[in-house]
Design an enzyme around this catalytic site. Structure first.
Site, PDB file in Angstrom:
ATOM      1  N   GLY A  15       2.628  -2.141  -6.087  1.00  0.00           N
ATOM      2  CA  GLY A  15       3.350  -2.742  -4.950  1.00  0.00           C
ATOM      3  C   GLY A  15       2.406  -3.545  -4.069  1.00  0.00           C
ATOM      4  O   GLY A  15       1.266  -3.126  -3.844  1.00  0.00           O
ATOM      5  N   ALA A  26     -12.231 -11.681   0.981  1.00  0.00           N
ATOM      6  CA  ALA A  26     -13.564 -11.082   1.149  1.00  0.00           C
ATOM      7  C   ALA A  26     -14.290 -10.986  -0.189  1.00  0.00           C
ATOM      8  O   ALA A  26     -15.486 -11.280  -0.279  1.00  0.00           O
ATOM      9  CB  ALA A  26     -13.423  -9.699   1.788  1.00  0.00           C
ATOM     10  N   ARG A  76       3.926  -4.776 -12.406  1.00  0.00           N
ATOM     11  CA  ARG A  76       3.720  -3.495 -13.090  1.00  0.00           C
ATOM     12  C   ARG A  76       3.754  -3.821 -14.583  1.00  0.00           C
ATOM     13  O   ARG A  76       4.554  -4.647 -15.014  1.00  0.00           O
ATOM     14  CB  ARG A  76       4.790  -2.491 -12.663  1.00  0.00           C
ATOM     15  CG  ARG A  76       4.681  -2.198 -11.144  1.00  0.00           C
ATOM     16  CD  ARG A  76       5.476  -0.992 -10.707  1.00  0.00           C
ATOM     17  NE  ARG A  76       5.138  -0.623  -9.341  1.00  0.00           N
ATOM     18  CZ  ARG A  76       5.865  -0.943  -8.260  1.00  0.00           C
ATOM     19  NH1 ARG A  76       6.958  -1.647  -8.384  1.00  0.00           N
ATOM     20  NH2 ARG A  76       5.481  -0.543  -7.060  1.00  0.00           N
ATOM     21  N   ASP A 107      -2.968   4.478  -7.097  1.00  0.00           N
ATOM     22  CA  ASP A 107      -3.468   5.408  -8.120  1.00  0.00           C
ATOM     23  C   ASP A 107      -3.209   4.920  -9.549  1.00  0.00           C
ATOM     24  O   ASP A 107      -4.076   5.054 -10.416  1.00  0.00           O
ATOM     25  CB  ASP A 107      -2.798   6.780  -7.951  1.00  0.00           C
ATOM     26  CG  ASP A 107      -3.480   7.602  -6.856  1.00  0.00           C
ATOM     27  OD1 ASP A 107      -4.597   7.227  -6.443  1.00  0.00           O
ATOM     28  OD2 ASP A 107      -2.891   8.604  -6.425  1.00  0.00           O
ATOM     29  N   THR A 129      -2.062   0.077  -0.614  1.00  0.00           N
ATOM     30  CA  THR A 129      -0.668   0.524  -0.672  1.00  0.00           C
ATOM     31  C   THR A 129      -0.207   0.865   0.739  1.00  0.00           C
ATOM     32  O   THR A 129      -0.987   1.421   1.526  1.00  0.00           O
ATOM     33  CB  THR A 129      -0.476   1.756  -1.578  1.00  0.00           C
ATOM     34  OG1 THR A 129       0.831   2.322  -1.339  1.00  0.00           O
ATOM     35  CG2 THR A 129      -1.500   2.854  -1.331  1.00  0.00           C
ATOM     36  N   ASP A 131       1.759   3.150   1.372  1.00  0.00           N
ATOM     37  CA  ASP A 131       2.171   4.562   1.383  1.00  0.00           C
ATOM     38  C   ASP A 131       1.106   5.537   1.900  1.00  0.00           C
ATOM     39  O   ASP A 131       1.433   6.686   2.196  1.00  0.00           O
ATOM     40  CB  ASP A 131       2.570   5.016  -0.035  1.00  0.00           C
ATOM     41  CG  ASP A 131       3.700   4.196  -0.622  1.00  0.00           C
ATOM     42  OD1 ASP A 131       4.484   3.623   0.159  1.00  0.00           O
ATOM     43  OD2 ASP A 131       3.804   4.112  -1.861  1.00  0.00           O
ATOM     44  N   ASP A 133      -0.953   7.111   0.245  1.00  0.00           N
ATOM     45  CA  ASP A 133      -0.905   8.303  -0.610  1.00  0.00           C
ATOM     46  C   ASP A 133      -2.056   8.373  -1.616  1.00  0.00           C
ATOM     47  O   ASP A 133      -1.900   8.899  -2.717  1.00  0.00           O
ATOM     48  CB  ASP A 133       0.455   8.370  -1.339  1.00  0.00           C
ATOM     49  CG  ASP A 133       0.682   7.162  -2.229  1.00  0.00           C
ATOM     50  OD1 ASP A 133      -0.076   6.175  -2.128  1.00  0.00           O
ATOM     51  OD2 ASP A 133       1.627   7.196  -3.047  1.00  0.00           O
ATOM     52  N   ARG A 158      16.860   2.121  18.075  1.00  0.00           N
ATOM     53  CA  ARG A 158      16.972   3.109  19.157  1.00  0.00           C
ATOM     54  C   ARG A 158      17.753   2.535  20.359  1.00  0.00           C
ATOM     55  O   ARG A 158      18.568   3.227  20.969  1.00  0.00           O
ATOM     56  CB  ARG A 158      15.563   3.518  19.584  1.00  0.00           C
ATOM     57  CG  ARG A 158      15.503   4.572  20.652  1.00  0.00           C
ATOM     58  CD  ARG A 158      14.042   4.728  21.067  1.00  0.00           C
ATOM     59  NE  ARG A 158      13.949   5.583  22.221  1.00  0.00           N
ATOM     60  CZ  ARG A 158      13.238   6.697  22.258  1.00  0.00           C
ATOM     61  NH1 ARG A 158      12.571   7.092  21.210  1.00  0.00           N
ATOM     62  NH2 ARG A 158      13.187   7.429  23.341  1.00  0.00           N
ATOM     63  N   ARG A 175       7.458   6.254  -1.005  1.00  0.00           N
ATOM     64  CA  ARG A 175       7.618   6.887  -2.328  1.00  0.00           C
ATOM     65  C   ARG A 175       7.718   8.398  -2.141  1.00  0.00           C
ATOM     66  O   ARG A 175       8.545   8.835  -1.356  1.00  0.00           O
ATOM     67  CB  ARG A 175       6.445   6.503  -3.236  1.00  0.00           C
ATOM     68  CG  ARG A 175       6.812   6.485  -4.716  1.00  0.00           C
ATOM     69  CD  ARG A 175       5.627   6.143  -5.576  1.00  0.00           C
ATOM     70  NE  ARG A 175       5.231   4.771  -5.436  1.00  0.00           N
ATOM     71  CZ  ARG A 175       5.317   3.848  -6.390  1.00  0.00           C
ATOM     72  NH1 ARG A 175       5.814   4.182  -7.561  1.00  0.00           N
ATOM     73  NH2 ARG A 175       4.920   2.622  -6.204  1.00  0.00           N
TER      74      ARG A 175
HETATM   75  P1  ADP Z   1       0.176   1.815  -7.983  1.00  0.00           P
HETATM   76  O1  ADP Z   1      -1.085   1.178  -8.445  1.00  0.00           O
HETATM   77  O2  ADP Z   1       0.647   1.275  -6.677  1.00  0.00           O
HETATM   78  O3  ADP Z   1       0.107   3.323  -8.035  1.00  0.00           O
HETATM   79  P2  ADP Z   1       1.802   1.818 -10.393  1.00  0.00           P
HETATM   80  O4  ADP Z   1       1.782   3.300 -10.549  1.00  0.00           O
HETATM   81  O5  ADP Z   1       3.085   1.096 -10.605  1.00  0.00           O
HETATM   82  O6  ADP Z   1       1.331   1.337  -8.958  1.00  0.00           O
HETATM   83  O7  ADP Z   1       0.691   1.243 -11.371  1.00  0.00           O
HETATM   84  C1  ADP Z   1       0.408  -0.144 -11.425  1.00  0.00           C
HETATM   85  C2  ADP Z   1       0.018  -0.535 -12.811  1.00  0.00           C
HETATM   86  O8  ADP Z   1      -1.185   0.144 -13.184  1.00  0.00           O
HETATM   87  C3  ADP Z   1       1.005  -0.170 -13.905  1.00  0.00           C
HETATM   88  O9  ADP Z   1       2.067  -1.073 -14.011  1.00  0.00           O
HETATM   89  C4  ADP Z   1       0.126  -0.218 -15.127  1.00  0.00           C
HETATM   90  O10 ADP Z   1      -0.082  -1.543 -15.545  1.00  0.00           O
HETATM   91  C5  ADP Z   1      -1.197   0.331 -14.598  1.00  0.00           C
HETATM   92  N1  ADP Z   1      -1.280   1.766 -14.917  1.00  0.00           N
HETATM   93  C6  ADP Z   1      -0.584   2.792 -14.382  1.00  0.00           C
HETATM   94  N2  ADP Z   1      -0.879   3.962 -14.976  1.00  0.00           N
HETATM   95  C7  ADP Z   1      -1.798   3.674 -15.937  1.00  0.00           C
HETATM   96  C8  ADP Z   1      -2.507   4.458 -16.901  1.00  0.00           C
HETATM   97  N3  ADP Z   1      -2.311   5.776 -17.023  1.00  0.00           N
HETATM   98  N4  ADP Z   1      -3.365   3.812 -17.712  1.00  0.00           N
HETATM   99  C9  ADP Z   1      -3.564   2.486 -17.608  1.00  0.00           C
HETATM  100  N5  ADP Z   1      -2.933   1.690 -16.729  1.00  0.00           N
HETATM  101  C10 ADP Z   1      -2.065   2.269 -15.891  1.00  0.00           C
HETATM  102  O1  F6P Z   2       4.320   1.902  -3.179  1.00  0.00           O
HETATM  103  C1  F6P Z   2       4.872   1.028  -2.235  1.00  0.00           C
HETATM  104  C2  F6P Z   2       6.376   1.114  -2.250  1.00  0.00           C
HETATM  105  O2  F6P Z   2       6.890   0.199  -1.301  1.00  0.00           O
HETATM  106  C3  F6P Z   2       6.955   2.505  -2.013  1.00  0.00           C
HETATM  107  O3  F6P Z   2       6.949   2.871  -0.651  1.00  0.00           O
HETATM  108  C4  F6P Z   2       8.316   2.375  -2.613  1.00  0.00           C
HETATM  109  O4  F6P Z   2       8.788   3.621  -3.081  1.00  0.00           O
HETATM  110  C5  F6P Z   2       8.087   1.440  -3.780  1.00  0.00           C
HETATM  111  O5  F6P Z   2       6.869   0.750  -3.533  1.00  0.00           O
HETATM  112  C6  F6P Z   2       9.184   0.439  -3.992  1.00  0.00           C
HETATM  113  O6  F6P Z   2       8.898  -0.287  -5.137  1.00  0.00           O
HETATM  114  P1  F6P Z   2       9.679  -1.616  -5.563  1.00  0.00           P
HETATM  115  O7  F6P Z   2       9.059  -2.745  -4.821  1.00  0.00           O
HETATM  116  O8  F6P Z   2       9.453  -1.688  -7.024  1.00  0.00           O
HETATM  117  O9  F6P Z   2      11.109  -1.448  -5.160  1.00  0.00           O
END
Ligand code: ADP
Ligand code: F6P
Length: 324
Positions: A15, A26, A76, A107, A129, A131, A133, A158, A175
């Site tokens: 995201g 940078a 993604r 992550d 992100t 989030d 998280d 509000r 999320r």
């Molecule tokens: P975020 O990076 O915000 O956690 P995603 O979980 O959607 O978002 O992961 C982003 C991209 O990172 C995925 O679409 C994929 O291309 C790559 N990715 C996620 N998990 C893995 C994994 N286990 N191994 C390799 N690439 C990954």
């Molecule tokens: O990780 C960022 C985030 O905006 C979350 O807060 C939310 O759950 C998700 O991405 C939404 O993803 P998408 O843009 O695919 O709807």
């Protein structure tokens, strides 16, 4: 001997988050100032596999520090989760002379970076992100802007909620994590804050609280509901039926991901972008830039991904005391 880095690739993945452009800027300018070449990889790992790779000069990142989103765009990519996709990605890096990659994302994106590092491409991650998280860091690029955007929107809801003496459920992103909800709950003085990490699904207790506070003279009742709990519209209907108080649900949605980054996001993202380049130039790989206990630090990605974090207990406790 540490691998010498001549060409640095940079990509944004997962995201988007406000401040990603400041980080890209940078990376480009710090790398150029150290005599390195920079290549921008468009659309995250999807663009890497499609070889959407462009040379980047200092001028290519002019006029972006104040812009939300990511000029490199993001995606993604399921193909990159497979060993074949990862091997192809590493091969494409070699073909384009990219010896090190900076991955700005969450992550999931760092798991991809970890795989590239194992395949011989030096990688550094920057937490990006809204989030918040990511366990190893107290700061992620975009969170500050997102909570400020949400806070301003909630203030507006509000106003109308008070005028109509309504109950308002406002759903914020995050999320599975409740950081945006908790921060907004405190900043907006919400009467109730529902966090995925804490909520016990005792809706009757929530209803009793609304009735009690109305008896005490509260003219509105603001409930901040985290996306991880969701179902705000049906919750609103049940609350209205049980309390007799008009109740509306507002889902803030993707507006929380956009907009011009705050000063904090611009400065922290800029610092992290420079640090990521510096780490690559020192020959480091498979590391994440982080901000922990008031300092910029870096962690091994394997260790960082194994860490856990939870809602700050003290912050959660005071949020309840402040909503009386
Ligand atoms: P975020 O990076 O915000 O956690 P995603 O979980 O959607 O978002 O992961 C982003 C991209 O990172 C995925 O679409 C994929 O291309 C790559 N990715 C996620 N998990 C893995 C994994 N286990 N191994 C390799 N690439 C990954
Ligand atoms: O990780 C960022 C985030 O905006 C979350 O807060 C939310 O759950 C998700 O991405 C939404 O993803 P998408 O843009 O695919 O709807």
């Amino acid at each position: 001997m540490a691998k010498e880095i001549n060409t640095i690739g940079v990509l944004t993945s997962g995201g988007d988050a406000p401040g990603m452009n400041a980080a890209i800027r940078a990376v480009v300018r710090e790398a150029i100032s150290k005599g390195k070449k920079v290549k921008g990889i468009k659309r995250g790992y999807a663009g890497l596999l499609q070889e959407e790779i462009v040379d980047m000069e200092a001028k290519d990142v002019a006029d972006i520090i104040q812009r939300g989103g990511t000029i490199l765009q993001t995606a993604r990519c399921m193909e990159f989760v497979t060993p074949e996709g990862q091997a192809q990605g590493a091969e494409i890096c070699r073909k384009h002379g990219i010896d090190g990659i900076i991955v700005i994302g969450g992550d999931g994106s760092f798991k991809g970076a970890q795989k590239l590092a194992a395949l011989g491409i030096n990688t550094i991650g920057i937490p990006g992100t809204i989030d918040l998280d990511i366990s190893c860091t107290d700061y992620t690029v975009g969170f500050d802007t997102a909570v400020n955007t949400a806070m301003e929107a909630i203030d507006k809801v509000r106003d109308t909620s008070t005028s109509h003496e309504r109950c308002s459920i406002i759903e914020v992103m995050g999320r599975g994590a409740g950081y945006i909800a908790l921060w907004c709950g405190i900043a907006n003085g919400a009467e109730d804050i529902l966090l995925p990490e804490k909520y016990d699904y005792d809706e009757q207790a929530l209803i009793n609280n609304i009735i009690e506070k109305r008896k005490k003279g509260k003219q509105h009742h603001i409930i901040i509901n985290a996306e991880g709990i969701g179902h705000s519209a049906s919750m609103a209907k049940r609350i209205e039926a049980a309390t007799g108080i008009e109740t509306r649900a507002t889902i803030l949605g993707h507006m929380q991901r956009g907009g011009s980054p705050t000063c904090k996001d611009r400065v922290y993202a800029s610092t992290m972008g420079c640090m990521a380049v510096d780490l690559l130039c020192e020959g480091k790989s498979n590391r994440l830039v982080a901000y922990k206990h008031g300092e910029y630090v870096d962690y091994d990605i394997d260790e960082a991904l194994a860490m856990t974090k939870s809602i700050d207990e003290y912050q959660y406790e005071i949020s309840k005391n402040l909503s009386r």
